[in-house]
Design a protein around this motif. Structure first.
Motif: not given
Length: 294
Positions: A284-294
């Motif tokens: 979950x935390x890694x997905x949040x990290x990936x998603x922060x690249x907008x």
């Protein structure tokens, strides 16, 4: 400090009163699968502390003792542990868990790998010709591996076969319940800069592009020229820099400062003894990290 961490990892072995099999996992992520599938029917020992780079560990006497008494060894494989596991196995002198025997289980042999490079050589850095070994960052692949592990445990301990199958099925169900939310959260992310090729399975699963690497080649420390080239290439674009707790922060700091991108630093593996839920919370935390690249 290193000895303390390693001792803590080995001491974290789970010893249920009903355990019938001694299982050694090379990493804490492999330990998650053993615990999820085996439950109280196995005694689990994890060799590698999660805050260390598994590529560069050294074989230690404590590892050999654990391996000497094991009924089953669960490794990641694809040469991830090649720097220390063969030496630890040799020192353990336990022929029942050597590669090719029923007591040796390699996760990488159970699923297709990405980024295989049959013609790889040292000029390309620390590459893995069999494919990228960092498959623990792909929960659906981990679910497939859990199913295969249930079969192996059943072959060694038929009396608990139903328990092993049930554990693997529960792990798969938990992964499938989270997968749509992960993909929805990452949709529209512009891309990631990784330190090393260790999060590629997750970005592939989410459909988010890897824009580049802080390392100029796998296993090669970043140079000033390489960091400047990355800065020039991505100036004005959107993205995020992802790296792990044991990787140096100077390169990511430089890129974050000069590109104006967020940087996210997370453990690559969960804590020793982590449950399936704790592993999925780390994803979950890694997905949040990936998603922060907008």
């Amino acid at each position: 400090m290193k000895k303390t961490l390693l001792a803590a990892a080995l001491l974290a072995a789970t010893v249920p009163a009903t355990a019938t099999l001694n299982v050694v996992a090379t990493t804490s992520s492999m330990g998650v699968l053993v615990k999820a599938v085996g439950g109280d029917a196995v005694k689990l020992t994890v060799l590698a502390p999660p805050d260390r780079d598994v590529h560069v560990l050294q074989a230690r006497p404590s590892m050999m003792v654990a391996l000497r008494n094991a009924n089953l060894l669960v490794s990641v494989g694809a040469e991830l542990e090649v720097g220390w596991l063969p030496a630890a196995l040799q020192g353990a002198g336990n022929g029942k868990i050597l590669p090719g025997t029923p007591g040796y289980f390699e996760a990488a042999a159970q699923v297709p790998l990405i980024e295989g490079a049959a013609a790889a050589d040292r000029s390309q850095g620390d590459v893995h010709p069999m494919g990228n070994p960092h498959l623990t960052m792909d929960p659906p692949r981990m679910a497939d591996i859990a199913g295969a592990l249930a079969g192996r445990l059943s072959s060694l301990d038929a009396s608990n076969a139903a328990r092993y199958r049930s554990g693997a099925a529960a792990f798969r169900k938990a992964v499938e319940a989270r997968l749509p939310g992960w993909k929805q959260k990452a949709a529209g992310a512009k891309g990631v800069l990784l330190f090393h090729k260790d999060v590629n399975y997750l970005t592939t699963l989410l459909g988010v592009p890897v824009l580049g690497y802080v390392e100029p080649l796998p296993g090669i420390p970043p140079t000033a020229a390489h960091l400047k080239e990355l800065t020039d290439r991505f100036k004005g674009q959107k993205g995020v820099i992802l790296f792990t707790e044991y990787q140096p922060g100077q390169g990511p700091d430089f890129l974050s400062r000069n590109l104006g991108w967020p940087k996210v630093r997370l453990p690559l593996d969960p804590a020793v003894g982590a449950s399936a839920e704790e592993y999925l919370e780390l994803i979950d935390r890694w997905v949040d990290g990936v998603a922060s690249g907008r």
